[in-house]
Scaffold this motif. Structure first.
Motif, PDB file in Angstrom:
ATOM      1  N   LYS B  72       0.902  -1.218   0.131  1.00 30.43           N
ATOM      2  CA  LYS B  72       0.144   0.036  -0.106  1.00 30.43           C
ATOM      3  C   LYS B  72       0.932   1.125  -0.035  1.00 30.43           C
ATOM      4  O   LYS B  72       1.687   1.376   0.790  1.00 30.43           O
ATOM      5  CB  LYS B  72      -0.997   0.024   1.377  1.00 30.43           C
ATOM      6  CG  LYS B  72      -1.962   0.968   1.008  1.00 30.43           C
ATOM      7  CD  LYS B  72      -2.740   0.757   2.472  1.00 30.43           C
ATOM      8  CE  LYS B  72      -2.422   0.677   3.746  1.00 30.43           C
ATOM      9  NZ  LYS B  72      -2.020   2.094   4.371  1.00 30.43           N
ATOM     10  N   THR B  74       1.401   5.167   0.634  1.00 36.32           N
ATOM     11  CA  THR B  74       1.015   6.482   1.323  1.00 36.32           C
ATOM     12  C   THR B  74       1.522   7.755   0.301  1.00 36.32           C
ATOM     13  O   THR B  74       1.431   8.917   0.925  1.00 36.32           O
ATOM     14  CB  THR B  74       1.648   6.683   2.675  1.00 36.32           C
ATOM     15  OG1 THR B  74       2.680   6.397   2.616  1.00 36.32           O
ATOM     16  CG2 THR B  74       0.730   5.516   3.409  1.00 36.32           C
ATOM     17  N   LEU B  76       1.524  10.577  -2.520  1.00 35.13           N
ATOM     18  CA  LEU B  76       0.801  11.329  -3.709  1.00 35.13           C
ATOM     19  C   LEU B  76       1.087  11.020  -4.947  1.00 35.13           C
ATOM     20  O   LEU B  76       2.111  10.614  -5.415  1.00 35.13           O
ATOM     21  CB  LEU B  76       0.978  12.899  -3.464  1.00 35.13           C
ATOM     22  CG  LEU B  76       0.195  13.643  -2.425  1.00 35.13           C
ATOM     23  CD1 LEU B  76       1.003  14.843  -2.237  1.00 35.13           C
ATOM     24  CD2 LEU B  76      -1.109  14.056  -2.737  1.00 35.13           C
ATOM     25  N   GLU B 101       4.321  15.877   6.262  1.00 31.19           N
ATOM     26  CA  GLU B 101       3.056  14.915   6.803  1.00 31.19           C
ATOM     27  C   GLU B 101       2.041  15.057   5.603  1.00 31.19           C
ATOM     28  O   GLU B 101       1.575  14.207   5.535  1.00 31.19           O
ATOM     29  CB  GLU B 101       2.440  15.399   7.938  1.00 31.19           C
ATOM     30  CG  GLU B 101       3.180  15.364   9.319  1.00 31.19           C
ATOM     31  CD  GLU B 101       2.719  16.324  10.366  1.00 31.19           C
ATOM     32  OE1 GLU B 101       1.632  15.857  10.697  1.00 31.19           O
ATOM     33  OE2 GLU B 101       3.307  17.154  10.938  1.00 31.19           O
ATOM     34  N   LEU B 102       1.827  16.357   4.862  1.00 32.95           N
ATOM     35  CA  LEU B 102       0.928  16.385   3.955  1.00 32.95           C
ATOM     36  C   LEU B 102       1.384  15.939   2.704  1.00 32.95           C
ATOM     37  O   LEU B 102       0.489  15.859   1.623  1.00 32.95           O
ATOM     38  CB  LEU B 102       0.555  17.954   3.921  1.00 32.95           C
ATOM     39  CG  LEU B 102      -0.358  18.509   5.110  1.00 32.95           C
ATOM     40  CD1 LEU B 102      -0.244  19.863   5.301  1.00 32.95           C
ATOM     41  CD2 LEU B 102      -1.649  17.806   5.412  1.00 32.95           C
ATOM     42  N   GLY B 103       2.558  15.332   2.592  1.00 30.24           N
ATOM     43  CA  GLY B 103       2.943  14.688   1.285  1.00 30.24           C
ATOM     44  C   GLY B 103       3.892  15.171   0.268  1.00 30.24           C
ATOM     45  O   GLY B 103       4.185  14.780  -0.686  1.00 30.24           O
ATOM     46  N   GLN B 141       6.994   9.465  10.845  1.00 28.80           N
ATOM     47  CA  GLN B 141       5.874   9.567  11.825  1.00 28.80           C
ATOM     48  C   GLN B 141       4.684   9.466  11.067  1.00 28.80           C
ATOM     49  O   GLN B 141       3.412   9.011  11.394  1.00 28.80           O
ATOM     50  CB  GLN B 141       5.865  11.024  12.633  1.00 28.80           C
ATOM     51  CG  GLN B 141       5.037  10.749  13.741  1.00 28.80           C
ATOM     52  CD  GLN B 141       5.072  11.703  14.906  1.00 28.80           C
ATOM     53  OE1 GLN B 141       6.203  12.587  14.535  1.00 28.80           O
ATOM     54  NE2 GLN B 141       4.660  11.468  15.944  1.00 28.80           N
ATOM     55  N   SER B 142       4.680  10.011   9.614  1.00 27.97           N
ATOM     56  CA  SER B 142       3.575  10.069   8.872  1.00 27.97           C
ATOM     57  C   SER B 142       3.281   8.979   8.058  1.00 27.97           C
ATOM     58  O   SER B 142       2.331   9.021   7.023  1.00 27.97           O
ATOM     59  CB  SER B 142       3.195  11.232   8.255  1.00 27.97           C
ATOM     60  OG  SER B 142       4.512  11.593   7.264  1.00 27.97           O
ATOM     61  N   HIS B 143       4.206   8.021   8.078  1.00 32.34           N
ATOM     62  CA  HIS B 143       4.348   6.571   7.419  1.00 32.34           C
ATOM     63  C   HIS B 143       4.350   6.929   5.964  1.00 32.34           C
ATOM     64  O   HIS B 143       3.716   6.107   5.149  1.00 32.34           O
ATOM     65  CB  HIS B 143       2.821   5.867   7.610  1.00 32.34           C
ATOM     66  CG  HIS B 143       2.627   5.447   9.007  1.00 32.34           C
ATOM     67  ND1 HIS B 143       1.948   4.335   9.279  1.00 32.34           N
ATOM     68  CD2 HIS B 143       3.174   5.740  10.217  1.00 32.34           C
ATOM     69  CE1 HIS B 143       1.981   4.088  10.542  1.00 32.34           C
ATOM     70  NE2 HIS B 143       2.746   4.872  11.258  1.00 32.34           N
ATOM     71  N   SER B 245      -4.073  16.893  -2.147  1.00 38.10           N
ATOM     72  CA  SER B 245      -4.297  15.508  -1.648  1.00 38.10           C
ATOM     73  C   SER B 245      -5.973  15.204  -1.667  1.00 38.10           C
ATOM     74  O   SER B 245      -6.360  14.062  -2.048  1.00 38.10           O
ATOM     75  CB  SER B 245      -4.000  15.254  -0.146  1.00 38.10           C
ATOM     76  OG  SER B 245      -4.647  14.150   0.374  1.00 38.10           O
ATOM     77  N   GLU B 249      -6.548  12.261  -4.102  1.00 41.67           N
ATOM     78  CA  GLU B 249      -6.566  10.936  -3.168  1.00 41.67           C
ATOM     79  C   GLU B 249      -7.883  10.629  -2.658  1.00 41.67           C
ATOM     80  O   GLU B 249      -8.220   9.439  -2.509  1.00 41.67           O
ATOM     81  CB  GLU B 249      -5.442  11.112  -2.081  1.00 41.67           C
ATOM     82  CG  GLU B 249      -4.107  11.018  -2.610  1.00 41.67           C
ATOM     83  CD  GLU B 249      -3.108  11.326  -1.628  1.00 41.67           C
ATOM     84  OE1 GLU B 249      -2.248  10.589  -1.711  1.00 41.67           O
ATOM     85  OE2 GLU B 249      -3.286  11.940  -0.556  1.00 41.67           O
ATOM     86  N   LEU B 250      -8.625  11.670  -2.567  1.00 43.77           N
ATOM     87  CA  LEU B 250      -9.897  11.346  -1.725  1.00 43.77           C
ATOM     88  C   LEU B 250     -11.207  11.482  -2.838  1.00 43.77           C
ATOM     89  O   LEU B 250     -11.960  10.584  -2.904  1.00 43.77           O
ATOM     90  CB  LEU B 250     -10.335  12.521  -0.838  1.00 43.77           C
ATOM     91  CG  LEU B 250      -9.474  12.177   0.651  1.00 43.77           C
ATOM     92  CD1 LEU B 250     -10.179  13.060   1.754  1.00 43.77           C
ATOM     93  CD2 LEU B 250      -9.267  10.745   0.858  1.00 43.77           C
TER      94      LEU B 250
END
Lengths: 252, 252
Positions: B72, B74, B76, B101-103, B141-143, B245, B249-250
């Motif tokens: 999987k 993570t 963008l 964190e936001l990509g 931290q944000s994977h 994002s 992504e959504l």
């Protein structure tokens, strides 16, 4: 041009001779060294923004007259409340400043089970006052016509009781991001109507407990992910508000 | 579970006997006090994430074996570079942490005409190193499976020369927000294709000068607003990445 929240209704003033006193007078005359004929934006409680000009300067106050009413709104078309589980340190200050710029209307802090900070009544009320000041300054700088109110709750049960008043309640949940839940935020933003009230709930660093999630869900809240990456407690509200603005104000 | 950037290719290791040394060894054994059979995520340069288990602990290193490859992503679906005019104080640290964190994939600082800070070569290289460390920690931290690189430029001309390599370049411009320009961001995000490269340009507190805007536009950049409110220099990148994002992504 500077922008000031008057914290009163336009009805309370004579718009050709507005008396400006106190902190705003001090800022205009001492900090900005403004002189007669110079202008500023004044924001009244009815979210009315006017351009006003200084007519006379006195020792302890000055007078201004309205030269233009500004019609363009910089407010989100829906009413947004953020519920933030008390985070560590001064993160609530960062959250308050940034989410004010990003359009929040109400910021509510609550003690989540995993919150580490413990504030007594006095500390909480001092903190709340400080955060409201941060919000007012950020609202002025970002050209808002609303300055968000800030409320710090003593007990999470007060928060549970508040949830009934919203049309939509979303809980940002880390596990939802990990499980690849991507539909809920879009679904809610597609459904929301102008004038409706939406609340977002964010946990502190330690996250929201399953028991708290259950309490939220009993009151109609829906769990959502804010993209596939794990966001820190203070970053999640930035994402939620930016997505809301993008969906409602830019995509329209 | 902890996540570590190995800063090497999976090709360089034996996946049943990965030797972990240096800072990562120190963090696993001393800070996290991990023991044999405990697990962590390891991220390799090809954006490959594996779940690995400690097999043996030695004085100066430990060994791990891969137990699962994580498919999987993570990341963008587009490659994102942020160009930030040097802001005041430690704002570049906040920007680096949050946009990681936001990509974001690449963070470039540049001296804009209105930038107040002046850094010599030594200071700039120290600062760059510190920001890369902040990015790596935030990426863990944000994977993320990519840790953003950070580049601080000595001269804005270097930046002008870089702009040709992007498929899309957007400049966040305060005046565009004031004039009610709302279409450009949506238009660009509708047009962008997976795998393309996009750059966002943000000015420092004093804003981007008309001459700089002209230079950007000559190189294909388009001016855009990030909603109707005026965002501070460090808040604008949060909005841009969250909108990106949300859109890609959504909404998908």
């Amino acid at each position: 041009m500077q922008r000031y929240f008057m914290l009163k209704s336009i009805e309370e003033v004579d718009d050709q001779a507005i008396e400006v006193t106190g902190e705003i007078f001090h800022h205009m005359s001492r900090v900005m060294r403004m002189k007669p004929e110079e202008q500023a934006y004044l924001v009244f409680d009815e979210q009315l923004v006017v351009k006003a000009e200084i007519t006379e300067l006195f020792d302890n106050y000055l007078t201004m007259k309205v030269v233009e009413r500004i019609e363009k709104s910089t407010e989100l078309p829906v009413d947004v409340t953020l519920f933030c589980g008390f985070p560590k340190g001064d993160k609530l200050e960062l959250i308050t400043q940034k989410t004010t710029e990003l359009g929040a209307h109400h910021i509510v802090g609550f003690p989540s089970k995993t919150s580490i900070v413990k504030w007594n009544d006095k500390k909480r009320s001092q903190k709340q006052e400080r955060l409201e000041k941060i919000a007012r300054e950020a609202a002025e700088q970002s050209h808002r016509s609303v300055s968000p109110d800030v409320l710090l709750l003593a007990d999470i049960n007060e928060m549970y009781n508040m949830l009934a008043q919203y049309d939509h309640v979303l809980v940002a949940f880390e596990e939802a991001a990990k499980e690849g839940e991507h539909a809920q935020l879009v679904q809610t933003l597609n459904a929301i109507q102008p004038g409706e009230k939406i609340a977002f709930i964010f946990g502190p660093e330690g996250g929201i407990t399953p028991k708290e999630i259950e309490q939220f869900e009993t009151r109609g809240a829906k769990v959502c992910a804010l993209g596939p990456r794990i966001l820190r407690t203070e970053t999640a509200p930035f994402y939620a508000l930016s997505a809301l603005s993008y969906h409602l104000e830019l995509q329209g």
